[in-house]
Design a protein around this motif. Structure first.
Motif, PDB file in Angstrom:
ATOM      1  N   GLU A 113       8.282   1.696   4.554  1.00 28.80           N
ATOM      2  CA  GLU A 113       9.461   2.314   3.948  1.00 28.80           C
ATOM      3  C   GLU A 113       9.098   3.686   3.423  1.00 28.80           C
ATOM      4  O   GLU A 113       8.033   3.880   2.845  1.00 28.80           O
ATOM      5  CB  GLU A 113       9.967   1.469   2.770  1.00 28.80           C
ATOM      6  N   SER A 114      10.011   4.595   3.597  1.00 25.51           N
ATOM      7  CA  SER A 114       9.884   5.911   2.990  1.00 25.51           C
ATOM      8  C   SER A 114      10.381   5.811   1.558  1.00 25.51           C
ATOM      9  O   SER A 114      11.337   5.077   1.302  1.00 25.51           O
ATOM     10  CB  SER A 114      10.727   6.922   3.766  1.00 25.51           C
ATOM     11  N   PRO A 115       9.775   6.499   0.603  1.00 26.00           N
ATOM     12  CA  PRO A 115      10.289   6.460  -0.774  1.00 26.00           C
ATOM     13  C   PRO A 115      11.764   6.851  -0.837  1.00 26.00           C
ATOM     14  O   PRO A 115      12.495   6.368  -1.678  1.00 26.00           O
ATOM     15  CB  PRO A 115       9.409   7.441  -1.522  1.00 26.00           C
ATOM     16  N   ALA A 116      12.216   7.703   0.079  1.00 22.57           N
ATOM     17  CA  ALA A 116      13.624   8.104   0.098  1.00 22.57           C
ATOM     18  C   ALA A 116      14.522   6.906   0.405  1.00 22.57           C
ATOM     19  O   ALA A 116      15.677   6.866  -0.025  1.00 22.57           O
ATOM     20  CB  ALA A 116      13.839   9.198   1.140  1.00 22.57           C
ATOM     21  N   ASP A 117      13.995   5.885   1.133  1.00 24.18           N
ATOM     22  CA  ASP A 117      14.768   4.688   1.449  1.00 24.18           C
ATOM     23  C   ASP A 117      15.105   3.876   0.194  1.00 24.18           C
ATOM     24  O   ASP A 117      16.035   3.097   0.191  1.00 24.18           O
ATOM     25  CB  ASP A 117      13.999   3.768   2.409  1.00 24.18           C
ATOM     26  N   GLU A 118      14.304   4.063  -0.865  1.00 27.00           N
ATOM     27  CA  GLU A 118      14.473   3.271  -2.081  1.00 27.00           C
ATOM     28  C   GLU A 118      15.424   3.899  -3.078  1.00 27.00           C
ATOM     29  O   GLU A 118      15.758   3.307  -4.077  1.00 27.00           O
ATOM     30  CB  GLU A 118      13.104   3.050  -2.732  1.00 27.00           C
ATOM     31  N   ARG A 123       5.422   3.707   2.053  1.00 27.28           N
ATOM     32  CA  ARG A 123       5.001   2.442   1.440  1.00 27.28           C
ATOM     33  C   ARG A 123       4.932   1.388   2.530  1.00 27.28           C
ATOM     34  O   ARG A 123       5.864   1.244   3.313  1.00 27.28           O
ATOM     35  CB  ARG A 123       5.979   2.021   0.353  1.00 27.28           C
ATOM     36  N   VAL A 124       3.815   0.666   2.566  1.00 28.93           N
ATOM     37  CA  VAL A 124       3.605  -0.367   3.575  1.00 28.93           C
ATOM     38  C   VAL A 124       3.508  -1.700   2.856  1.00 28.93           C
ATOM     39  O   VAL A 124       2.615  -1.899   2.030  1.00 28.93           O
ATOM     40  CB  VAL A 124       2.313  -0.109   4.387  1.00 28.93           C
ATOM     41  N   THR A 125       4.441  -2.611   3.164  1.00 29.54           N
ATOM     42  CA  THR A 125       4.400  -3.965   2.621  1.00 29.54           C
ATOM     43  C   THR A 125       3.514  -4.795   3.534  1.00 29.54           C
ATOM     44  O   THR A 125       3.664  -4.756   4.756  1.00 29.54           O
ATOM     45  CB  THR A 125       5.817  -4.568   2.546  1.00 29.54           C
ATOM     46  N   LEU A 126       2.583  -5.542   2.957  1.00 31.59           N
ATOM     47  CA  LEU A 126       1.626  -6.335   3.718  1.00 31.59           C
ATOM     48  C   LEU A 126       2.084  -7.786   3.826  1.00 31.59           C
ATOM     49  O   LEU A 126       2.935  -8.237   3.070  1.00 31.59           O
ATOM     50  CB  LEU A 126       0.258  -6.275   3.030  1.00 31.59           C
ATOM     51  N   GLY A 127       1.489  -8.531   4.737  1.00 30.85           N
ATOM     52  CA  GLY A 127       1.757  -9.956   4.858  1.00 30.85           C
ATOM     53  C   GLY A 127       2.845 -10.279   5.863  1.00 30.85           C
ATOM     54  O   GLY A 127       3.176  -9.490   6.745  1.00 30.85           O
ATOM     55  N   ALA A 128       3.437 -11.474   5.703  1.00 31.27           N
ATOM     56  CA  ALA A 128       4.435 -11.978   6.648  1.00 31.27           C
ATOM     57  C   ALA A 128       5.664 -11.081   6.731  1.00 31.27           C
ATOM     58  O   ALA A 128       6.307 -10.998   7.773  1.00 31.27           O
ATOM     59  CB  ALA A 128       4.837 -13.401   6.262  1.00 31.27           C
ATOM     60  N   ASP A 129       6.015 -10.413   5.632  1.00 29.63           N
ATOM     61  CA  ASP A 129       7.184  -9.530   5.607  1.00 29.63           C
ATOM     62  C   ASP A 129       6.788  -8.068   5.804  1.00 29.63           C
ATOM     63  O   ASP A 129       7.435  -7.169   5.272  1.00 29.63           O
ATOM     64  CB  ASP A 129       7.932  -9.673   4.278  1.00 29.63           C
ATOM     65  N   ALA A 130       5.728  -7.819   6.579  1.00 26.90           N
ATOM     66  CA  ALA A 130       5.194  -6.461   6.743  1.00 26.90           C
ATOM     67  C   ALA A 130       6.276  -5.488   7.213  1.00 26.90           C
ATOM     68  O   ALA A 130       7.064  -5.793   8.088  1.00 26.90           O
ATOM     69  CB  ALA A 130       4.031  -6.480   7.740  1.00 26.90           C
ATOM     70  N   ILE A 140       0.863  -1.179   0.000  1.00 27.86           N
ATOM     71  CA  ILE A 140       0.000   0.000   0.000  1.00 27.86           C
ATOM     72  C   ILE A 140       0.900   1.229   0.000  1.00 27.86           C
ATOM     73  O   ILE A 140       1.879   1.273   0.740  1.00 27.86           O
ATOM     74  CB  ILE A 140      -0.891   0.041   1.267  1.00 27.86           C
ATOM     75  N   SER A 141       0.570   2.218  -0.807  1.00 28.47           N
ATOM     76  CA  SER A 141       1.282   3.494  -0.783  1.00 28.47           C
ATOM     77  C   SER A 141       0.379   4.543  -0.159  1.00 28.47           C
ATOM     78  O   SER A 141      -0.749   4.741  -0.610  1.00 28.47           O
ATOM     79  CB  SER A 141       1.679   3.931  -2.196  1.00 28.47           C
TER      80      SER A 141
END
Length: 109
Positions: A103-108, A93-100, A75-76
């Motif tokens: 992250e900030s876009p700046a992290d990427e 940005r929020v990663t869903l599921g087991a690896d939840a 989810i963004s």
């Protein structure tokens, strides 16, 4: 006036539940919840001026529409500043599921 055309998922309950979960994680981001009808799951697909233009765009889109099924794994969270700098930006940005994770876009970069 301006009209925004959007797609409404059917059924929308899973997305309403997801939004409520995200809302509880970031309670200060409550813009959607402040609407009279609460959060409305949707995907904006166009903006036009006037009812005739809206009807034309809606007819064009519906002529080729096919159902779409998807699974959300990320989810963004977006926001915008007041005009004239009112362009939507991804803030988190929020990663869903087991690896939840978040992250900030700046992290990427």
């Amino acid at each position: 006036g301006n009209c925004t055309l959007y797609l409404a998922p059917e059924p929308g309950e899973a997305l309403v539940h997801l939004q409520a979960t995200l809302q509880s994680a970031v309670p200060d981001c409550d813009d959607a919840a402040r609407h009279a009808a609460g959060f409305t799951p949707h995907l904006s697909v166009g903006q036009v001026r006037g009812r005739e233009s809206r009807a034309r765009l809606q007819s064009e889109l519906q002529a080729g529409w096919r159902p779409l099924f998807f699974r959300a794994d990320r989810i963004s969270l977006i926001w915008r500043n007041p005009p004239p700098d009112d362009v939507f930006r991804v803030g988190l940005r929020v990663t869903l599921g087991a690896d939840a994770r978040c992250e900030s876009p700046a992290d990427e970069e």
